[in-house]
Design a protein around this motif. Structure first.
Motif, PDB file in Angstrom:
ATOM      1  N   TYR A 722       0.825  -1.203   0.000  1.00 50.90           N
ATOM      2  CA  TYR A 722       0.000   0.000   0.000  1.00 50.90           C
ATOM      3  C   TYR A 722       0.866   1.262   0.000  1.00 50.90           C
ATOM      4  O   TYR A 722       1.819   1.383   0.775  1.00 50.90           O
ATOM      5  N   GLU A 792      -5.429   5.690  -1.980  1.00 44.53           N
ATOM      6  CA  GLU A 792      -4.299   4.789  -1.755  1.00 44.53           C
ATOM      7  C   GLU A 792      -4.081   3.938  -2.997  1.00 44.53           C
ATOM      8  O   GLU A 792      -5.025   3.625  -3.738  1.00 44.53           O
ATOM      9  N   VAL A 794      -2.451   0.313  -4.474  1.00 46.71           N
ATOM     10  CA  VAL A 794      -2.080  -1.036  -4.054  1.00 46.71           C
ATOM     11  C   VAL A 794      -1.335  -1.716  -5.202  1.00 46.71           C
ATOM     12  O   VAL A 794      -1.863  -1.830  -6.318  1.00 46.71           O
TER      13      VAL A 794
END
Length: 888
Positions: A722, A792, A794
């Motif tokens: 992340y 975010e 990933v």
């Protein structure tokens, strides 16, 4: 009563009580009834050592102990214990042989044809120098040269320095230096040792660069004024600067009522702490000379920007012969409060004197058990809102008799909350052997009467964690050290010796550090040793740990990359801004460099432009935060380091070459334009990853490992690594190193990431599987457009991530701070849901962070109420009724 062994080279024998032919009892500090069983033979000892080797495979937080032994002028040995992480043994071996001319010796192993190993590596060292009878030697100088190498070149962190003198006149000097997991600040933070000797001398050992050389001139003036000291020439072989103090500056003899040695120690500590950014890291005292009339004190300082700043030190000395000494400035009424508290021990005032601002008070006492007394004293200061910085156990001579002496240094914290943090005080007694076997240096003895004692404090703050640690520590001692329960201790069968002074106590000590820090998540604070008996052959070790909260993960960084073929990346172009000739020539795979001022300015701009004062439930309470703030106003970059890693860059370059996209996915770090953004290629973006400093250094070396992903922070959008585009989001996961190591300095990685074409999602779920199946390069979890928080990213391919920068920063909570720009002085939005509040008049305010942690823990454990001392007042918080009362 001695059993020969054919299992090891030489003899392995057991000393024990209860047989018909036992030699006269050696003097012991304890009345121990334990008897080593005659049936506990060689195989059991061998199996125990093998199990400890297996235990090492399950630990990953690294500690290294280096012991320097000076036996005489030009005669010495060096032993090294601990796990071989980050290639430290190879680097130390090369440095010791090339710089110090050491000769590698056979340390032994667990095969049948070698001696029982007491360490991992062993060297003959001819570099120890000692002259005269006034204690002049180069142990301090050589210690600091080793510290400069381990910290300044390898980035390992100095954790503790302890020492002890053995031999009939205590002329053999043993110096133990403990290092722990690397921290990037070690590459730039200078260290310095000041040694006070009551014979009338002061030594200073510090190889400072031009930026910090002014400190030496400042200390020259200080010693000239305060110690009436004269700087002497011709002692460069023993220290960097050598001073002879004026007459009667050092008063009295060790332990006498008129001795001012402890007071002078606090004066020096306060002086150095008054220099910008410097604080005390380690200290140790001891006596030397045949009659023990001389005292010496080693003080090691580091420029680590400690959050307590120039807060003064208070020194408390507990002496087993019946004396207590308290030295330091009079602040917050601490001398009077301690005076009244010591009366509960039955102490009587035995005089006092002042020198300048410092006060020294002497007491007599009927000495308590030192382990218990230390724990009780720390509890008292914790309730006052003071924090123990250092404690050191040693052996001194008092009126010609040996005794134990405990030094404790405290400083006032910024909070006035009286709360006893969980601490563990461990005492390891290595035991006693048979007199005739001590004379044979080829015989390995398993010592009798060895044991471990422990004292916990702070059960009210973290009762579950303390109970868990107590249970697991006992299991460790029973399963790995041959432990059996006694009345107030655990007897064990792991300590061994050869001759009078060669032993494996350092090796065992490191196993305790590994277990407490790695397996239980406690922070290592200090270690010290006390050599008992006429010649110091009976070893007593003290270890102190503190529970700082959640466990800090430190990934292993295997240094050995022999399997990598450098020809694989020979044709891969390196970035134009790379500077390391060793990496570009292929001599090294990776090198970490200090960032330029221009790079640091660019990183600060990036941090500021992507910082939003938006709270989420991922933000953890910060003990350094004021009561009315949960989030800083700014993240101030203190220092930054750039990694030039040939293999990771090649892997990243190959993965990015597959990208054919024409549109650049926008990430917030792309603005404003700086020298950093100008280095990006199509598809790239800089993203943040919050972590702790040691993990940051590990990731720079190895890159990210997918199997570790989400182990401590969860997987909201699927399994992967992340990253965030806002510094304020990654700051939620940033941590310092714990245990007073560069306290308050958090770490964040700034990574060059191949963002490419991401799958943008707005809800939680396993979107990684979808992104992989449909050919996306990563997942963008966009909570910003839904609830106004953050985005975010990933990543599910390690090759798309190049960890380029480690940034060390400090959280600024004061909006009036000159370093907080006007445009960043805005209120927060959102909530963490992690704070209890109190209504004061018409307003609700957060309770102090320390009390908040106590209330959260109590609610989790189902407690009905909590009792806290705050500013000398007892408060009772009823969790069920949500009320608070005081006992005024």
């Amino acid at each position: 009563p001695a059993v020969a062994s054919s299992m090891f080279h030489g003899l392995l024998r057991f000393a024990f009580k209860g047989s018909e032919e036992v030699a006269p009892e050696p003097p012991s500090p304890y009345d121990v009834a334990y008897t080593l069983s005659v049936q506990d033979r060689n195989q059991a000892a061998h199996d125990r050592l093998v199990r400890l080797k297996d235990f090492d495979k399950s630990t990953k937080v690294p500690f290294i102990l280096v012991e320097l032994t000076g036996e005489g002028n030009g005669e010495g040995e060096i032993e090294i214990c601990g796990k071989d992480e980050y290639g430290v043994y190879e680097a130390l071996d090369e440095w010791l042989e090339n710089q110090w001319g050491c000769e590698r010796l056979d340390a032994g192993d667990l095969t049948t044809d070698t001696k029982v190993p007491f360490c991992t590596a062993q060297y003959r060292w001819s570099g120890f120098a000692v002259v005269g009878d006034e204690g002049l030697n180069n142990m301090g100088l050589m210690t600091m040269r080793l510290v400069d190498f381990m910290c300044g070149q390898l980035s390992w962190t100095l954790a503790m320095i302890t020492a002890g003198n053995v031999g009939h006149d205590r002329g053999v000097r043993e110096q133990q230096i403990i290092f722990k997991a690397p921290h990037p600040m070690n590459l730039v933070a200078p260290h310095m040792m000041i040694e006070l000797r009551s014979a009338g001398f002061v030594e200073l050992c510090a190889d400072l660069d031009e930026e910090h050389r002014w400190v030496l001139d400042e200390l020259d003036s200080f010693f000239s004024d305060r110690f009436q000291a004269e700087l002497l020439e011709g002692h460069e072989a023993f220290c960097d600067r050598y001073y002879k103090a004026g007459e009667d500056v050092f008063k009295g003899v060790g332990g006498s009522s008129d001795s001012n040695f402890g007071l002078l120690t606090t004066v020096v500590c306060d002086k150095v702490a008054g220099l910008p950014g410097w604080s005390l890291v380690a200290c140790h005292s001891g006596s030397y000379g045949e009659s023990g009339e001389h005292v010496e004190q080693q003080l090691v300082f580091r420029r680590d920007e400690h959050p307590l700043g120039n807060a003064p030190y208070l020194l408390v000395v507990l002496n087993a012969s019946g004396n207590i000494e308290v030295s330091g400035k009079k602040i917050q009424g601490v001398h009077g409060k301690l005076d009244r508290w010591l009366q509960t021990w039955g102490c009587c005032r035995a005089g006092q004197f002042r020198e300048g601002e410092a006060l020294c008070r002497k007491y007599t006492w009927e000495a308590k058990d030192m382990l218990t007394a230390t724990a009780e004293l720390v509890s008292f200061f914790e309730e006052l809102g003071w924090e123990m910085q250092i404690c050191s156990l040693s052996t001194v001579k008092q009126a010609g008799e040996q005794c134990r002496e405990q030094q404790l240094l405290f400083r006032p914290c910024r909070s006035e909350v009286g709360m006893i943090e969980p601490h563990l005080f461990l005492e390891l007694y290595a035991g006693e052997g048979k007199e005739d076997l001590y004379e044979d240096e080829e015989v390995t003895q398993v010592l009798a009467n060895q044991h471990v004692r422990m004292r916990f404090i702070g059960e009210k703050v973290a009762s579950t964690e303390v109970a868990h640690a107590q249970e697991k520590l006992k299991e460790f001692i029973v399963n790995y050290l041959g432990g059996t329960e006694g009345v107030d201790r655990l007897h064990c069968s792991i300590f061994m010796c050869r001759g009078k002074f060669e032993n494996n106590s350092a090796l065992v000590e490191m196993r305790f550090c590994d277990f407490m820090v790695d397996h239980l998540g406690w922070s290592f604070m200090v270690s010290s040793q006390c050599n008992l008996g006429e010649d110091g052959r009976y070893r007593l070790h003290q270890l102190v740990f503190r529970y700082d909260g959640d466990k800090r993960e430190v990934p292993i960084a295997y240094h050995n990359r022999a399997h990598l073929d450098r020809a694989e990346w020979a044709e891969t172009p390196v970035p134009e801004h790379w500077l390391s000739e060793a990496v570009q020539s292929g001599a090294k795979i990776q090198q970490v460099l200090k960032c330029t001022h221009e790079e640091i300015d660019a990183l600060q701009q990036m941090f500021d432009s992507t910082f939003k004062r938006i709270l989420t439930r991922d933000r953890r309470p910060d003990e350094d935060a004021p009561e009315d703030e949960e989030m800083p106003y700014r993240l101030k970059v203190v220092y930054a380091f750039r990694s030039e890693h040939a293999w990771l860059h090649h892997r990243f370059f190959q993965r990015r070459s597959l990208y054919s996209g024409e549109e650049q996915h926008y990430v917030k770090t792309s603005e404003p334009e700086t020298i950093l953004t100008s280095r990006l290629s199509p598809g790239d973006g800089y993203l943040y990853h919050g972590t702790n400093p040691s993990s940051a250094m590990s990731i720079l070396k190895t890159g990210f490992v997918l199997k570790h992903a989400g182990s401590s922070t969860g997987t909201m959008f699927g399994s992967g690594v992340y990253m965030a585009e806002c510094s304020s989001k990654s700051d939620e996961y940033g941590r310092d190193a714990g245990s007073n190591t560069y306290a308050g300095l958090q770490a964040m990685l700034v990574c060059r990431c191949f963002v490419g074409n991401p799958l943008v999602v707005h809800k939680s779920g396993n979107h990684v599987a979808t992104a992989q199946a449909e050919g996306y390069d990563c997942v963008c979890g966009d909570r910003e457009s839904v609830v106004g928080t953050y985005r975010e990213f990933v990543f599910f391919d390690e090759a798309q991530l190049y960890p380029e920068y480690t940034v060390i920063y400090r959280r600024l909570y004061d909006k009036t701070d000159a370093e907080v720009p006007e445009e960043m002085r805005v209120p927060t939005s959102g909530t963490t849901g992690r704070y209890w509040q109190m209504r004061l008049g018409k307003e609700w305010k957060n309770v102090p962070p320390a009390i908040n942690r106590l209330l959260l823990s109590a609610k989790k454990e189902g407690k009905a109420s909590v009792v806290v001392k705050l500013k000398e007042t007892i408060y009772i918080f009823n969790i069920e009724e949500k009320t608070g009362t005081n006992e005024r």
